[in-house]
Design a protein around this motif. Structure first.
Motif, PDB file in Angstrom:
ATOM      1  N   PRO A   5       0.795  -1.236   0.000  1.00  0.00           N
ATOM      2  CA  PRO A   5       0.000   0.000   0.000  1.00  0.00           C
ATOM      3  C   PRO A   5       0.822   1.278   0.000  1.00  0.00           C
ATOM      4  N   SER A   6       2.021   1.253   0.603  1.00  0.00           N
ATOM      5  CA  SER A   6       2.823   2.483   0.635  1.00  0.00           C
ATOM      6  C   SER A   6       4.099   2.362  -0.197  1.00  0.00           C
ATOM      7  N   ASP A   7       4.339   1.203  -0.764  1.00  0.00           N
ATOM      8  CA  ASP A   7       5.573   0.987  -1.526  1.00  0.00           C
ATOM      9  C   ASP A   7       5.261   0.098  -2.738  1.00  0.00           C
ATOM     10  N   PRO A   8       4.438   0.643  -3.671  1.00  0.00           N
ATOM     11  CA  PRO A   8       3.813  -0.224  -4.682  1.00  0.00           C
ATOM     12  C   PRO A   8       4.736  -0.734  -5.773  1.00  0.00           C
ATOM     13  N   ASP A   9       6.044  -0.453  -5.676  1.00  0.00           N
ATOM     14  CA  ASP A   9       6.922  -1.176  -6.591  1.00  0.00           C
ATOM     15  C   ASP A   9       7.162  -2.588  -6.064  1.00  0.00           C
ATOM     16  N   HIS A  10       6.525  -2.908  -4.911  1.00  0.00           N
ATOM     17  CA  HIS A  10       6.531  -4.280  -4.398  1.00  0.00           C
ATOM     18  C   HIS A  10       5.115  -4.840  -4.503  1.00  0.00           C
ATOM     19  N   LEU A  11       5.018  -6.057  -4.989  1.00  0.00           N
ATOM     20  CA  LEU A  11       3.722  -6.701  -5.156  1.00  0.00           C
ATOM     21  C   LEU A  11       3.834  -8.128  -4.623  1.00  0.00           C
ATOM     22  N   PHE A  12       2.728  -8.652  -4.086  1.00  0.00           N
ATOM     23  CA  PHE A  12       2.749  -9.972  -3.453  1.00  0.00           C
ATOM     24  C   PHE A  12       1.602 -10.818  -3.997  1.00  0.00           C
ATOM     25  N   THR A  13       1.899 -12.085  -4.274  1.00  0.00           N
ATOM     26  CA  THR A  13       0.875 -13.003  -4.770  1.00  0.00           C
ATOM     27  C   THR A  13       0.988 -14.328  -4.015  1.00  0.00           C
ATOM     28  N   CYS A  14      -0.157 -15.013  -3.840  1.00  0.00           N
ATOM     29  CA  CYS A  14      -0.112 -16.325  -3.188  1.00  0.00           C
ATOM     30  C   CYS A  14      -0.977 -17.296  -3.954  1.00  0.00           C
ATOM     31  N   SER A  15      -0.704 -18.587  -3.771  1.00  0.00           N
ATOM     32  CA  SER A  15      -1.286 -19.564  -4.670  1.00  0.00           C
ATOM     33  C   SER A  15      -1.630 -20.889  -3.998  1.00  0.00           C
ATOM     34  N   GLU A  16      -2.516 -21.593  -4.678  1.00  0.00           N
ATOM     35  CA  GLU A  16      -2.869 -22.972  -4.366  1.00  0.00           C
ATOM     36  C   GLU A  16      -1.639 -23.877  -4.367  1.00  0.00           C
ATOM     37  N   ASP A  17      -0.599 -23.481  -5.116  1.00  0.00           N
ATOM     38  CA  ASP A  17       0.591 -24.347  -5.218  1.00  0.00           C
ATOM     39  C   ASP A  17       1.490 -24.253  -3.982  1.00  0.00           C
ATOM     40  N   GLY A  18       1.074 -23.458  -2.982  1.00  0.00           N
ATOM     41  CA  GLY A  18       1.830 -23.392  -1.733  1.00  0.00           C
ATOM     42  C   GLY A  18       2.935 -22.354  -1.730  1.00  0.00           C
ATOM     43  N   SER A  19       2.930 -21.458  -2.718  1.00  0.00           N
ATOM     44  CA  SER A  19       3.984 -20.445  -2.747  1.00  0.00           C
ATOM     45  C   SER A  19       3.407 -19.049  -2.501  1.00  0.00           C
ATOM     46  N   LEU A  20       4.288 -18.157  -2.056  1.00  0.00           N
ATOM     47  CA  LEU A  20       3.937 -16.754  -1.868  1.00  0.00           C
ATOM     48  C   LEU A  20       5.087 -15.956  -2.460  1.00  0.00           C
ATOM     49  N   TRP A  21       4.801 -15.213  -3.516  1.00  0.00           N
ATOM     50  CA  TRP A  21       5.867 -14.518  -4.236  1.00  0.00           C
ATOM     51  C   TRP A  21       5.876 -13.034  -3.928  1.00  0.00           C
TER      52      TRP A  21
ATOM     53  N   ASP B 296      15.354  -7.947 -16.700  1.00  0.00           N
ATOM     54  CA  ASP B 296      16.361  -7.244 -15.890  1.00  0.00           C
ATOM     55  C   ASP B 296      15.820  -6.100 -15.040  1.00  0.00           C
ATOM     56  N   ARG B 297      14.558  -6.158 -14.668  1.00  0.00           N
ATOM     57  CA  ARG B 297      14.139  -5.133 -13.728  1.00  0.00           C
ATOM     58  C   ARG B 297      13.183  -5.643 -12.674  1.00  0.00           C
ATOM     59  N   MET B 298      13.171  -6.912 -12.461  1.00  0.00           N
ATOM     60  CA  MET B 298      12.300  -7.382 -11.404  1.00  0.00           C
ATOM     61  C   MET B 298      12.959  -8.547 -10.686  1.00  0.00           C
ATOM     62  N   GLU B 299      12.947  -8.470  -9.364  1.00  0.00           N
ATOM     63  CA  GLU B 299      13.408  -9.615  -8.595  1.00  0.00           C
ATOM     64  C   GLU B 299      12.172 -10.300  -8.041  1.00  0.00           C
ATOM     65  N   ILE B 300      12.123 -11.610  -8.205  1.00  0.00           N
ATOM     66  CA  ILE B 300      10.990 -12.366  -7.694  1.00  0.00           C
ATOM     67  C   ILE B 300      11.504 -13.374  -6.681  1.00  0.00           C
ATOM     68  N   THR B 301      10.935 -13.338  -5.487  1.00  0.00           N
ATOM     69  CA  THR B 301      11.381 -14.234  -4.423  1.00  0.00           C
ATOM     70  C   THR B 301      10.195 -15.033  -3.920  1.00  0.00           C
ATOM     71  N   ASN B 302      10.340 -16.345  -3.829  1.00  0.00           N
ATOM     72  CA  ASN B 302       9.314 -17.133  -3.160  1.00  0.00           C
ATOM     73  C   ASN B 302       9.605 -17.088  -1.663  1.00  0.00           C
ATOM     74  N   LEU B 303       8.698 -16.465  -0.899  1.00  0.00           N
ATOM     75  CA  LEU B 303       8.954 -16.270   0.528  1.00  0.00           C
ATOM     76  C   LEU B 303       8.741 -17.542   1.348  1.00  0.00           C
ATOM     77  N   ILE B 304       8.118 -18.568   0.752  1.00  0.00           N
ATOM     78  CA  ILE B 304       7.950 -19.831   1.478  1.00  0.00           C
ATOM     79  C   ILE B 304       8.299 -21.006   0.576  1.00  0.00           C
ATOM     80  N   PRO B 305       9.589 -21.310   0.473  1.00  0.00           N
ATOM     81  CA  PRO B 305      10.058 -22.278  -0.516  1.00  0.00           C
ATOM     82  C   PRO B 305       9.496 -23.693  -0.375  1.00  0.00           C
ATOM     83  N   ASN B 306       9.244 -24.178   0.833  1.00  0.00           N
ATOM     84  CA  ASN B 306       8.920 -25.603   0.943  1.00  0.00           C
ATOM     85  C   ASN B 306       7.496 -25.914   1.365  1.00  0.00           C
ATOM     86  N   GLN B 307       6.628 -24.946   1.241  1.00  0.00           N
ATOM     87  CA  GLN B 307       5.240 -25.150   1.639  1.00  0.00           C
ATOM     88  C   GLN B 307       4.540 -26.030   0.592  1.00  0.00           C
TER      89      GLN B 307
END
Length: 375
Positions: free
Chosen positions: A271-287, A333-344
């Motif tokens: 909400p205050s830093d919108p160059d960051h975005l978060f998504t979550c999924s049925e596959d057990g990941s949160l990016w 070359d302008r986006m870093e994507i991190t899975n915040l929960i690798p083994n879920q």
């Protein structure tokens, strides 16, 4: 980053997690959040404190787990949930009912404050089995908008018994989610891959604009609008793809980004830093999608080892961030994507982000809090 995360096992599948909004002048990080459950014999709305900050360790790291302040039984699965203000939470049920619960902070209890029975229904409101799931709710106090499996859109006011406005046949397919575009306009997404804009000032029961995914008509499950650039909208769907739309132009997404391997359940711009975005999924990941490392685009006054550091006014930085979301391939070359929960392994159904804090809930009957998102 996992060591910054505290977990709480709650013996119910969590369908929604939401931070309580902070008062305007608040300096402290968010602490109180709400959860709703689904697919349990006894579903509940619960209010939690994220934990005891007094327990910080020697190096200032945070110890402690979320603890329950109060909870209350909820009829049906919690399909969606939004705070209306500091004390009230609006909850959408699979029974079609919409309830406002009040959190009494003086004695830590929850009570049902107001209920719109069968706000969503298939045949008529009076038949016992006629309820249709209310799939989405969004608030802009005192206004509340709900959407449902019945293709209906309701506009309620927290202080009024009856709906202010109902668009009965807004959609012939299931509406999955809704958000405000502006105070008088809403965005909905549906089960045939369409994004629609509705102007609530118009008496017409048709959308003012319709956008759609080309080709496959993949169901869209979630939508969020960029907090500063209101023409930028993100959606996620059945195929796990992230779509970025510019509602000023065209009727198709500006970019489609390969994301999850199964349904995307929620998408949120920070909400205050919108160059960051978060998504979550049925596959057990949160990016965590980060376009702030937009090295190729930002004008730079100082180069160090290939990373550029910029000293620019906020608006300039925002412009370059926006161009990152709207470029044809933001990942280049302008986006870093991190899975915040690798083994879920089980579905991550919901996430919410506020300040440096992330809260998410899963079908593994657990809630997780990360208080140092940007550490």
């Amino acid at each position: 980053a996992m060591e910054d995360v505290s977990a709480k096992f709650v013996s119910q599948k969590i369908s929604r997690t939401r931070w309580r909004p902070l008062p305007a002048a608040a300096l402290q990080p968010p602490d109180i959040f709400a959860t709703g459950s689904w697919d349990n014999e006894d579903n509940r709305i619960s209010i939690w404190s994220a934990g005891d900050l007094g327990n910080a360790g020697l190096n200032g790291e945070y110890h402690g787990e979320p603890h329950l302040l109060c909870d209350i039984q909820h009829n049906g699965d919690v399909m969606d949930m939004q705070f209306l203000d500091q004390e009230r939470i609006v909850v959408a049920s699979s029974t079609g009912t919409v309830t406002i619960f009040r959190h009494h902070q003086n004695n830590q209890t929850l009570s049902a404050n107001h209920r719109w029975e069968k706000a969503h229904y298939h045949v008529d409101q009076d038949t016992s089995c006629g309820g249709a799931a209310c799939t989405g709710v969004v608030c802009n106090n005192p206004e509340i908008v709900t959407v449902g499996e019945d293709g209906r859109i309701n506009l309620f006011r927290a202080d009024q018994k009856d709906a202010v406005r109902t668009i009965d046949n807004a959609d012939s397919s299931t509406l999955h989610a809704v958000t405000f575009l502006r105070t008088t306009e809403i965005l909905t997404v549906n089960s045939i891959g369409q994004l629609k804009i509705w102007d609530l000032r118009q008496q017409r029961n048709e959308p003012s604009q319709i956008f759609s995914l080309a080709g496959d008509r993949v169901p869209l499950h979630c939508v969020d609008r960029h907090p500063n650039q209101q023409h930028i909208v993100a959606t996620g769907g059945q195929d796990g793809m992230l779509s970025i739309w510019d509602i000023r132009q065209g009727t198709m997404p500006v970019s489609l980004l390969n994301a999850h391997e199964a349904e995307m359940w929620e998408v949120h711009f920070h909400p205050s830093d919108p160059d960051h975005l978060f998504t979550c999924s049925e596959d057990g990941s949160l990016w965590h999608w980060d376009t702030s490392t937009n090295v190729s685009e930002k004008p730079s006054f100082l180069h160090q080892g290939g990373r550029s550091t910029t000293y620019l006014s906020h608006s300039t930085i925002n412009q370059s961030v926006v161009s990152a979301w709207l470029s044809n391939d933001p990942t280049k070359d302008r986006m870093e994507i991190t899975n915040l929960i690798p083994n879920q392994t089980l579905s991550v159904n919901s996430l919410d982000v506020l300040g440096p804090c992330l809260v998410y809930g899963t079908d593994a009957e657990a809630i997780y809090v990360n208080r140092q998102l940007f550490a």
